[in-house]
Design a protein around this motif. Structure first.
Motif: not given
Length: 228
Positions: A165-176
């Motif tokens: 498991r992890l969170l990725v930071r999208l280009p708009d800053g959202h964590l997914s």
């Protein structure tokens, strides 16, 4: 069996799956808040098949890896599915037809558990209805070699492993939410749906929510295509 040849809901389903479907009803969960709300103008209808099965390590989920040459979501790992066709009677038919086209999976092997509220992908303009299904031990299937280059049955025990498991930071800053399992990188709507279902089904285990990586860095290592 319904008139169109598909299996009716609750036909041969394990009790835990019918219970899971009941728990999907209600308020929009935080994992899917990014994809909820009113459909964008001109949204194109589509459906995905969230297909549970069982193997040597218990319940699993079916994922497909898309070809890197595709226009929409190249190289991404996703659930089977795609755009609705005029002849499709409903979203269930869309999900089953697309799965058959992508993998050769006979729709008669799938038991339908239910559907989830529509989710929206602003970048591509699709409105997606997840269809939850069951195929037991399943048959041997493979990608069509054009759109789908590989097929992965991943046990829920591996998806719920904290190391996956992890969170990725999208280009708009959202964590997914995201998953790294068997050298397969699952992110975007597919990962958000997976994370939600793991939590609802009681499979989720405590994991390090401070493990955050920028999406481009993970994609360079594992692929995954552009953001939705």
């Amino acid at each position: 069996m319904t008139d169109d040849g598909t299996n009716a809901p609750d036909d041969g389903l394990p009790p835990w799956l019918t219970g899971l479907v009941r728990r999907t009803e209600g308020e929009i969960p935080p994992e899917l808040a990014r994809y909820a709300g009113p459909a964008p103008a001109g949204a194109r209808g589509s459906a995905v098949l969230v297909l549970f099965g069982t193997g040597a390590r218990g319940p699993d989920l079916l994922f497909l890896r898309r070809s890197g040459s595709l226009r929409n979501y190249p190289d991404q790992v996703c659930f089977p599915g795609g755009s609705s066709a005029p002849a499709d009677a409903d979203h269930i038919r869309t999900a089953l037809r697309e799965t058959w086209e992508e993998t050769g999976l006979d729709p008669s092997e799938v038991r339908i558990a239910g559907t989830v509220f529509p989710l929206h992908l602003g970048h591509s303009g699709f409105s997606v209805v997840p269809v939850l299904g069951w195929w037991g031990s399943g048959s041997e299937i493979a990608g069509d070699g054009e759109e789908i280059v590989s097929v992965h049955r991943v046990p829920l025990t591996e998806l719920s492993d904290p190391a996956a498991r992890l969170l990725v930071r999208l280009p708009d800053g959202h964590l997914s939410p995201a998953f790294l399992v068997r050298n397969v990188f699952v992110w975007g709507l597919t990962a958000a749906l997976t994370a939600w279902l793991l939590r609802l089904g009681g499979w989720e285990r405590p994991w390090d929510t401070d493990r955050i990586e920028d999406l481009p860095d993970v994609r360079r290592r594992y692929g995954g295509g552009p953001p939705p």
